[in-house]
Design an enzyme around this catalytic site. Structure first.
Site, PDB file in Angstrom:
ATOM      1  N   GLY A 192       1.331   6.996  -1.212  1.00 45.62           N
ATOM      2  CA  GLY A 192       2.458   7.326  -2.079  1.00 45.62           C
ATOM      3  C   GLY A 192       2.820   6.271  -3.089  1.00 45.62           C
ATOM      4  N   GLY A 193       1.906   5.328  -3.333  1.00 40.77           N
ATOM      5  CA  GLY A 193       2.190   4.256  -4.279  1.00 40.77           C
ATOM      6  C   GLY A 193       1.678   4.541  -5.674  1.00 40.77           C
ATOM      7  CB  CYS A 226       7.189  -1.930  -9.245  1.00 42.01           C
ATOM      8  SG  CYS A 226       7.519  -0.184  -9.539  1.00 42.01           S
ATOM      9  CG  HIS A 244       1.937  -4.101  -2.712  1.00 41.07           C
ATOM     10  ND1 HIS A 244       1.742  -4.390  -4.041  1.00 41.07           N
ATOM     11  CD2 HIS A 244       2.673  -5.120  -2.214  1.00 41.07           C
ATOM     12  CE1 HIS A 244       2.334  -5.532  -4.340  1.00 41.07           C
ATOM     13  NE2 HIS A 244       2.906  -6.001  -3.247  1.00 41.07           N
ATOM     14  CB  ILE A 274      -3.172   1.091   6.981  1.00 40.00           C
ATOM     15  CG1 ILE A 274      -4.396   0.354   6.409  1.00 40.00           C
ATOM     16  CG2 ILE A 274      -2.091   0.111   7.410  1.00 40.00           C
ATOM     17  CD1 ILE A 274      -4.970  -0.694   7.288  1.00 40.00           C
ATOM     18  CG  ASN A 276      -3.300  -4.111  -4.703  1.00 42.67           C
ATOM     19  OD1 ASN A 276      -4.142  -3.507  -4.049  1.00 42.67           O
ATOM     20  ND2 ASN A 276      -2.254  -4.686  -4.146  1.00 42.67           N
ATOM     21  CE1 TYR A 277      -1.403  -5.144 -10.982  1.00 42.62           C
ATOM     22  CE2 TYR A 277      -2.398  -6.778 -12.411  1.00 42.62           C
ATOM     23  CZ  TYR A 277      -1.309  -6.305 -11.727  1.00 42.62           C
ATOM     24  OH  TYR A 277      -0.113  -6.980 -11.799  1.00 42.62           O
TER      25      TYR A 277
END
Length: 538
Positions: free
Chosen positions: A117-118, A181, A189, A246, A480-481
């Site tokens: 959901g990120g 954020c 993340h 996870i 993460n980018y």
């Protein structure tokens, strides 16, 4: 007569090809419908009576399917009519649903995506080039804070805002070093090596992870003790989606003062911008580790001419009082011209809202809002800066950014703790030797594919310009980018070769260790996506 015969034969050929295409499309749809039916039957059959799964399964035929799918699509580039949709979405509420999903995916040979959901910049958790279904983790969102031992258990589906809010409810002197954020999902993340404005003081998000609960490819529920240190090492910066599902993390809380100081100031080209940015590059990574000053470069309309001009915005979090911050900045970064009126003292939790540009009167409960205030199409890229950009490079950058208009470039300073943690302690290798992590960011609202290509090309042009000034061999990137430009894995016989293309940019020398761990814990490459860790070639 020959012309008529030729025309007639061409007409027949056209009908034949059209029939083949229509038949082929029909076969694909029919085949996917068969797989869908088998998946639903399998999931239902393997559902526990005490935790039924049938009401949690959404197929495209369900009226709520689009709502469920779009609820956590954060990049509108992947919310179009032509975007491939999952065969099913399973909104799991119990670990048995995840175990059943793994079993049924393997039984039917279908790709399983896990979505927390990120922000997922390339949509790899809900988009695929092959048929797939989604295990949606948004119901796994508990945050259990224990101030006595300064830890918290955080479910993978929680957002950072929920994590911060729950910590602040228990203590005004504890925090967690994660992203700025609030709507970023904890799942990706943390396991991707997340960072935020406490990075120089306490390191990465994944550096402050002490335990985890996961479901492996065989459906076993494991924690740090039972998964072993190799797998635990891998999911602290190597991306969990390549190894397991996870469930939750045990995070280590860190100490912050009751009052911190923040500021947000902007300077334009006619305010000595080149000198200010030049000085910033030299001092920001070398300041006291209690100070984190982020720089974002963009364009704005000049108040003097009305024409586009360059603008630099500086955002600071300082773990101390105003006077100490002023003394630090005046001594080390005098060209910024910081004044006392620019600084504000507040609690750490209030600084979270300030840093993300919320209005001052915004209530803390806003951190619990799981949905961003606005959604756009976007493209992100990353780089690492190991030495300052020379003045001629900055001057060229100003001209290009006015020409491109839309992209922004953000500098996140290193130093402090980031320079002291060895590169192989976790899979995240970008430690000592780096001055800044760079983010290239472009947002747009047009939905047309041609316009998307236009804005993506703008981002690439800015990225290409920076080539002489950033890391080389490899040109490093931040997991993460996510950036599909770095390469795609088609999961065929060239999987390792394709994986290494982007893998060494994300992980450098840690890539091969990740591959070895992947080969042991998931030898059949069940947990895969377009940029996952491959297994060793057989």
């Amino acid at each position: 007569m020959k012309v008529h015969i030729f025309t007639f034969l061409s007409f027949l050929a056209l009908i034949f090809v059209s029939t083949l295409v229509t038949s082929s499309n029909a076969n694909i749809v029919s085949n996917e419908n068969d797989i869908q039916d088998k998946l639903i039957k399998c999931l239902t059959n393997h559902s526990l009576d005490s935790y039924p799964i049938s009401s949690l399964i959404y197929a495209p035929q369900n009226t709520s399917f689009s709502i469920v799918l779009q609820s956590y699509v954060r990049n509108l580039r992947f919310n179009t009519s032509t975007t491939r949709k999952p065969l099913l979405i399973v909104t799991v509420t119990h670990v048995s649903h995840i175990q059943a999903s793994i079993l049924c995916a393997k039984e039917n040979g279908i790709e399983m995506k896990v979505r927390s959901g990120g922000h997922d910049y390339e949509g790899l958790s809900y988009v695929s080039i092959v048929p797939f279904f989604v295990v949606d983790m948004f119901n796994f969102r508990s945050v259990d804070v224990n101030i006595e031992d300064e830890t918290a258990w955080v479910d993978a589906g929680a957002i950072l805002g929920e994590v911060y809010y729950n910590i602040a409810n228990k203590s005004d002197t504890h925090a967690y070093p994660a992203g700025v954020c609030p709507t970023v999902g904890a799942g990706g993340h943390i396991t991707g090596g997340g960072y935020g404005n406490l990075m120089r003081k306490y390191g990465l998000t994944s550096d402050n992870l002490v335990d985890a609960k996961v479901v492996d490819v065989n459906g076993r529920i494991l924690d740090r003790a039972t998964m072993g240190e190799d797998l635990f090492w891998a999911i602290r910066g190597g991306g969990g989606s390549s190894f397991c599902v996870i469930l939750s993390y045990k995070i280590k809380l860190v100490k912050v003062p009751k009052k911190v100081t923040v500021f947000r100031v902007s300077r334009t080209l006619d305010q000595n911008l080149t000198d200010i940015v030049d000085q910033y590059q030299h001092v920001a990574p070398n300041l006291d580790r209690d100070a984190f000053i982020r720089l974002t470069l963009g364009v704005t309309n000049s108040t003097k001419t009305g024409l586009l001009t360059n603008q630099a915005t500086y955002r600071c979090l300082f773990l101390g009082d105003t006077q100490s911050l002023l003394s630090l900045v005046h001594e080390n970064f005098p060209l910024l011209g910081l004044e006392k009126s620019d600084c504000l003292e507040m609690s750490w939790i209030e600084s979270v809202l300030f840093y993300y540009d919320f209005a001052m009167e915004t209530p803390l409960s806003t951190l619990l809002d799981r949905h961003p205030s606005s959604l756009t199409s976007l493209k992100r890229k990353s780089d690492y800066l190991k030495k300052p950009i020379p003045r001629y490079g900055l001057e060229g950058l100003w001209k290009l950014m006015v020409e491109l208009q839309t992209p922004q470039l953000t500098f996140n300073p290193y130093g402090g703790q980031m320079a002291e943690i060895p590169a192989d302690v976790t899979p995240f290798p970008h430690r000592a030797g780096n001055m800044f992590k760079l983010q290239y960011a472009t947002n747009w609202n047009e939905e047309d594919n041609d316009r998307s290509k236009y804005y993506i090309d703008l981002t690439r042009k800015l990225h290409n310009y920076m080539t002489p000034f950033v890391s080389k061999n490899p040109r490093e990137a931040f997991l993460n980018y996510r950036d599909i430009d770095l390469g795609i894995n088609h999961q065929g016989i060239r999987s390792y070769i394709e994986g290494k293309k982007y893998g060494v940019k994300y992980f450098k020398d840690n890539f091969d260790r990740l591959v070895k761990i992947k080969t042991v814990v998931d030898p059949d490459n069940f947990f895969r996506n377009e940029q996952s860790i491959p297994t060793l070639p057989r």
